[in-house]
Design a protein around this motif. Structure first.
Motif, short mmCIF file in Angstrom:
data_model
loop_
_atom_site.label_atom_id
_atom_site.label_comp_id
_atom_site.label_asym_id
_atom_site.label_seq_id
_atom_site.Cartn_x
_atom_site.Cartn_y
_atom_site.Cartn_z
N VAL A 24 43.36 49.35 -20.48
CA VAL A 24 42.48 49.23 -21.65
C VAL A 24 42.60 47.81 -22.19
CG1 VAL A 24 42.02 50.06 -23.97
CG2 VAL A 24 42.69 51.68 -22.20
N GLY A 25 41.58 47.00 -21.94
CA GLY A 25 41.54 45.64 -22.46
C GLY A 25 42.51 44.67 -21.84
N ALA A 26 43.14 45.05 -20.74
CA ALA A 26 44.14 44.19 -20.10
C ALA A 26 43.51 43.43 -18.93
CB ALA A 26 45.32 45.02 -19.60
N LYS A 27 44.00 42.24 -18.69
CA LYS A 27 43.58 41.42 -17.56
C LYS A 27 44.77 41.23 -16.63
CE LYS A 27 39.41 40.21 -19.00
NZ LYS A 27 38.22 40.68 -18.36
N VAL A 28 44.50 41.31 -15.34
CA VAL A 28 45.53 41.04 -14.34
C VAL A 28 44.99 40.02 -13.35
CG1 VAL A 28 46.56 43.34 -14.56
CG2 VAL A 28 44.86 42.92 -12.77
N PHE A 29 45.90 39.35 -12.68
CA PHE A 29 45.56 38.41 -11.62
C PHE A 29 46.14 39.00 -10.34
CE2 PHE A 29 45.61 36.21 -15.59
CZ PHE A 29 44.46 35.44 -15.54
N ARG A 30 45.27 39.52 -9.47
CA ARG A 30 45.69 40.28 -8.28
C ARG A 30 45.65 39.39 -7.03
NH1 ARG A 30 43.50 45.92 -8.41
NH2 ARG A 30 45.22 45.96 -9.89
N THR A 31 46.78 39.35 -6.31
CA THR A 31 46.80 38.62 -5.04
C THR A 31 46.83 39.59 -3.86
OG1 THR A 31 49.18 38.40 -5.31
CG2 THR A 31 47.85 36.48 -5.83
N VAL A 32 47.62 40.64 -3.94
CA VAL A 32 47.67 41.65 -2.88
C VAL A 32 47.06 42.91 -3.46
CG1 VAL A 32 49.19 43.07 -1.45
CG2 VAL A 32 49.75 40.67 -1.85
N GLY A 33 46.18 43.55 -2.67
CA GLY A 33 45.58 44.79 -3.15
C GLY A 33 44.38 45.24 -2.37
N SER A 34 43.82 44.36 -1.55
CA SER A 34 42.65 44.78 -0.77
C SER A 34 42.92 44.71 0.73
CB SER A 34 41.44 43.92 -1.12
OG SER A 34 41.70 42.57 -0.84
N LEU A 35 43.94 43.98 1.16
CA LEU A 35 44.25 43.84 2.58
C LEU A 35 45.57 44.55 2.88
CD1 LEU A 35 43.43 40.04 2.86
CD2 LEU A 35 41.99 41.93 3.59
N VAL A 36 45.63 45.84 2.56
CA VAL A 36 46.88 46.58 2.63
C VAL A 36 47.49 46.57 4.02
CG1 VAL A 36 47.93 48.86 2.33
CG2 VAL A 36 46.28 48.03 0.68
N ASP A 37 46.67 46.71 5.07
CA ASP A 37 47.23 46.77 6.42
C ASP A 37 47.96 45.49 6.80
OD1 ASP A 37 44.74 45.44 6.41
OD2 ASP A 37 44.49 45.78 8.55
N THR A 38 47.60 44.39 6.19
CA THR A 38 48.21 43.09 6.49
C THR A 38 49.59 42.96 5.86
OG1 THR A 38 46.00 42.15 6.54
CG2 THR A 38 47.81 40.59 6.37
N PHE A 39 49.82 43.64 4.76
CA PHE A 39 51.03 43.41 3.97
C PHE A 39 51.95 44.62 3.86
CE2 PHE A 39 47.80 40.46 2.31
CZ PHE A 39 48.44 39.27 2.61
N ASP A 40 51.77 45.61 4.71
CA ASP A 40 52.58 46.82 4.66
C ASP A 40 54.07 46.45 4.63
OD1 ASP A 40 52.86 49.69 4.78
OD2 ASP A 40 53.67 49.38 6.80
N PRO A 41 54.87 46.97 3.69
CA PRO A 41 54.61 48.11 2.81
C PRO A 41 54.06 47.73 1.43
CG PRO A 41 56.91 47.52 2.63
CD PRO A 41 56.27 46.55 3.62
N PHE A 42 53.64 46.48 1.24
CA PHE A 42 53.17 46.06 -0.08
C PHE A 42 51.73 46.51 -0.31
CE2 PHE A 42 56.33 42.84 1.30
CZ PHE A 42 57.33 43.23 0.43
N LEU A 43 51.51 47.22 -1.40
CA LEU A 43 50.18 47.75 -1.71
C LEU A 43 49.43 46.88 -2.71
CD1 LEU A 43 51.16 51.51 -2.13
CD2 LEU A 43 50.13 50.42 -0.11
N LEU A 44 50.16 46.28 -3.65
CA LEU A 44 49.52 45.56 -4.73
C LEU A 44 50.52 44.59 -5.35
CD1 LEU A 44 47.27 46.93 -7.48
CD2 LEU A 44 49.44 46.00 -8.21
N LEU A 45 50.02 43.43 -5.77
CA LEU A 45 50.82 42.48 -6.56
C LEU A 45 49.92 41.93 -7.65
CD1 LEU A 45 53.34 40.82 -7.21
CD2 LEU A 45 52.53 39.11 -5.56
N ASP A 46 50.27 42.23 -8.89
CA ASP A 46 49.52 41.75 -10.06
C ASP A 46 50.42 40.91 -10.94
OD1 ASP A 46 47.18 43.10 -9.43
OD2 ASP A 46 47.51 44.74 -10.86
N GLU A 47 49.85 39.85 -11.50
CA GLU A 47 50.46 39.15 -12.62
C GLU A 47 49.67 39.59 -13.83
OE1 GLU A 47 51.28 34.74 -14.54
OE2 GLU A 47 50.57 34.88 -12.47
N PHE A 48 50.36 40.08 -14.87
CA PHE A 48 49.65 40.54 -16.06
C PHE A 48 50.00 39.68 -17.27
CE2 PHE A 48 53.47 43.17 -15.55
CZ PHE A 48 54.08 43.07 -16.79
N HIS A 49 49.00 39.50 -18.13
CA HIS A 49 49.14 38.80 -19.42
C HIS A 49 48.50 39.75 -20.43
CE1 HIS A 49 49.60 34.58 -17.68
NE2 HIS A 49 49.33 35.33 -16.64
#
Length: 194
Positions: A24-49
């Motif tokens: 709700v009203g938050a912004k994140v900066f996502r680097t990992v999250g759409s190319l899951v097969d490339t980064f297994d076991p990493f699913l997502l990496l967000d920086e949040f402010h």
């Protein structure tokens, strides 16, 4: 016993973070999250402010672990099983969602609350484990220092420094701070992908 030959890996690509809305009203900066097969076991990496009243109210998690590392400020969390707590600057919360829970994460201070959240896929055999938490205060994070380089071991190991975190998927998560003109090298087991 003969030591395995070292393999030097080069950087295969550099990902640029994409800003997007979450919660709700938050912004994140996502680097990992759409190319899951490339980064297994990493699913997502967000920086949040995040500043109040924005945040991440009740939402479900299942089948993976989240590692929240606070860079600035504080975040409070609570779930539908009665667990709650607050993590502050420099601290880590490791949540194993396992068979599932409903979880919220909200800023605990009025200013900017900034951190990183990494999602790690649980191995198939561990998908339905009981949810659990592990919290590390800054003083609990092993830290290696040498001329202009500081390495905090969030998960896994670096040299003779080993994290206290108990993991289902074996990963290495380091926070490396380098002064200009310094360099950093690490050895990873051959089976590590990212």
């Amino acid at each position: 016993q003969q030591q395995p030959a070292k393999v030097v890996r080069s950087v295969s690509r550099i990902l640029k973070a994409r800003e997007q809305s979450e919660g709700v009203g938050a912004k994140v900066f996502r680097t990992v999250g759409s190319l899951v097969d490339t980064f297994d076991p990493f699913l997502l990496l967000d920086e949040f402010h995040v500043k109040p009243p924005a945040g991440f109210p009740d939402h479900p998690h299942r089948g993976f672990e989240t590692i929240t590392y606070m860079i600035e400020g504080s975040f409070k969390h609570a779930d539908n099983q009665g667990n709650s707590g607050t993590i502050h600057t420099g601290a880590v919360q490791w949540m194993t969602a396992g068979r599932g829970l409903i979880h919220s994460e909200l800023p605990a201070t009025a200013g900017v609350n900034r951190g990183l959240q990494l999602w790690v896929n649980l191995p198939a055999a561990d998908k339905m484990v009981k949810p659990a938490y592990q919290d590390l205060e800054p003083e609990d994070i092993p830290t290696y220092e040498e001329e202009g380089v500081r390495v905090k071991v969030i998960a896994g190991h670096y040299r003779d420094y080993k994290s206290q975190v108990s993991m289902h998927a074996q990963i290495v998560y380091l926070d490396v701070e380098m002064q200009p003109g310094t360099s950093f090298e690490t050895e990873l087991d051959e089976e590590y992908d990212g």
